[in-house]
Design a protein around this motif. Sequence first.
Motif, PDB file in Angstrom:
ATOM      1  N   PRO A 180       0.847  -1.194   0.000  1.00  5.70           N
ATOM      2  CA  PRO A 180       0.000   0.000   0.000  1.00  5.70           C
ATOM      3  C   PRO A 180       0.884   1.245   0.000  1.00  5.70           C
ATOM      4  N   GLY A 181       0.359   2.322  -0.496  1.00  3.61           N
ATOM      5  CA  GLY A 181       1.145   3.553  -0.531  1.00  3.61           C
ATOM      6  C   GLY A 181       1.878   3.716  -1.839  1.00  3.61           C
ATOM      7  N   GLU A 182       2.861   4.607  -1.825  1.00  2.00           N
ATOM      8  CA  GLU A 182       3.557   4.979  -3.056  1.00  2.00           C
ATOM      9  C   GLU A 182       4.684   4.044  -3.436  1.00  2.00           C
ATOM     10  N   ARG A 183       5.407   3.487  -2.442  1.00  3.93           N
ATOM     11  CA  ARG A 183       6.637   2.750  -2.751  1.00  3.93           C
ATOM     12  C   ARG A 183       6.619   1.342  -2.181  1.00  3.93           C
ATOM     13  N   TYR A 184       7.531   0.526  -2.675  1.00  2.00           N
ATOM     14  CA  TYR A 184       7.754  -0.817  -2.157  1.00  2.00           C
ATOM     15  C   TYR A 184       9.234  -1.148  -2.311  1.00  2.00           C
ATOM     16  N   GLY A 185       9.681  -2.172  -1.643  1.00  2.00           N
ATOM     17  CA  GLY A 185      11.069  -2.607  -1.751  1.00  2.00           C
ATOM     18  C   GLY A 185      11.232  -3.540  -2.947  1.00  2.00           C
ATOM     19  N   ARG A 186      11.717  -3.004  -4.067  1.00  2.00           N
ATOM     20  CA  ARG A 186      11.894  -3.819  -5.278  1.00  2.00           C
ATOM     21  C   ARG A 186      12.986  -4.860  -5.069  1.00  2.00           C
ATOM     22  N   VAL A 187      14.107  -4.431  -4.487  1.00  2.00           N
ATOM     23  CA  VAL A 187      15.207  -5.334  -4.159  1.00  2.00           C
ATOM     24  C   VAL A 187      15.401  -5.277  -2.651  1.00  2.00           C
ATOM     25  N   TYR A 188      15.465  -6.425  -2.014  1.00  2.00           N
ATOM     26  CA  TYR A 188      15.722  -6.481  -0.573  1.00  2.00           C
ATOM     27  C   TYR A 188      16.661  -7.655  -0.334  1.00  2.00           C
ATOM     28  N   GLN A 189      17.844  -7.374   0.177  1.00  2.00           N
ATOM     29  CA  GLN A 189      18.835  -8.418   0.433  1.00  2.00           C
ATOM     30  C   GLN A 189      19.452  -8.233   1.817  1.00  2.00           C
ATOM     31  N   ILE A 190      19.683  -9.354   2.489  1.00  2.00           N
ATOM     32  CA  ILE A 190      20.424  -9.350   3.745  1.00  2.00           C
ATOM     33  C   ILE A 190      21.587 -10.315   3.595  1.00  2.00           C
ATOM     34  N   ASN A 191      22.780  -9.817   3.848  1.00  2.00           N
ATOM     35  CA  ASN A 191      23.992 -10.618   3.760  1.00  2.00           C
ATOM     36  C   ASN A 191      24.273 -11.188   5.153  1.00  2.00           C
ATOM     37  N   TYR A 192      24.002 -12.484   5.333  1.00  2.00           N
ATOM     38  CA  TYR A 192      24.184 -13.096   6.648  1.00  2.00           C
ATOM     39  C   TYR A 192      25.646 -13.382   6.974  1.00  2.00           C
ATOM     40  N   LEU A 193      26.546 -13.131   6.046  1.00  2.00           N
ATOM     41  CA  LEU A 193      27.964 -13.194   6.373  1.00  2.00           C
ATOM     42  C   LEU A 193      28.385 -11.952   7.154  1.00  2.00           C
ATOM     43  N   ARG A 194      27.611 -10.879   7.025  1.00  2.00           N
ATOM     44  CA  ARG A 194      27.907  -9.634   7.726  1.00  2.00           C
ATOM     45  C   ARG A 194      27.000  -9.392   8.919  1.00  2.00           C
ATOM     46  N   CYS A 195      25.773  -9.900   8.881  1.00  2.00           N
ATOM     47  CA  CYS A 195      24.779  -9.604   9.918  1.00  2.00           C
ATOM     48  C   CYS A 195      25.278 -10.046  11.290  1.00  2.00           C
ATOM     49  N   ILE A 196      25.124  -9.160  12.278  1.00  2.00           N
ATOM     50  CA  ILE A 196      25.555  -9.477  13.641  1.00  2.00           C
ATOM     51  C   ILE A 196      24.364  -9.744  14.558  1.00  2.00           C
ATOM     52  N   GLY A 197      23.155  -9.734  14.014  1.00  2.00           N
ATOM     53  CA  GLY A 197      21.964 -10.073  14.787  1.00  2.00           C
ATOM     54  C   GLY A 197      21.614  -9.068  15.863  1.00  2.00           C
TER      55      GLY A 197
END
Length: 168
Positions: free
Chosen positions: A85-102
């Motif tokens: 809903p609304g004007e925008r959305y996340g066309r590309v969404y990526q999470i790099n779990y090699l970097r994520c520290i939780g």
Amino acid sequence: MSPDGPGPLAGFGVTFSTMFKKAHTESYPEEKRPTATRYHGRHQLNRYADGLEKCIGCELCAWACPADAIHVEGANNTEAERFSPGERYGRVYQINYLRCIGCGLCIEACPTRALTMTNEYEMADDNREDLIYGKDKLLAPLDDGMEAPPHPMADGATDEDYYRGTVR
């Protein structure tokens, strides 16, 4: 006894007392123990009740991430193709779990509660590319009554109705 304290006999006493205690071993892959309810595991992109995505592509989660593990590219919704809903959305969404520290700072930054963390913790892989999760792995599965986007908003509903949670 030496003037500096109990000396080596105290050390032997600790060793001797632990020799007869039962070892505590977990059979991890065979027996999985439940995690704590508030455990920070794998991320999940949530949906509204009709299936539209909650992510509006604002990129606040990426800016809040201290490890630079999140990449978001926002795009505009059109009447022909509406993903949120609304004007925008996340066309590309990526999470790099090699970097994520939780740390969960991305969760706190999300204005629509689109991003949450699940209790899933088994994310090991032998290929580095497979640890970069895209929308295909992050989006919550469609429940009964949900329609896969793109589709129009519910009849008579506005984006504010979605954000307030009054759309069912």
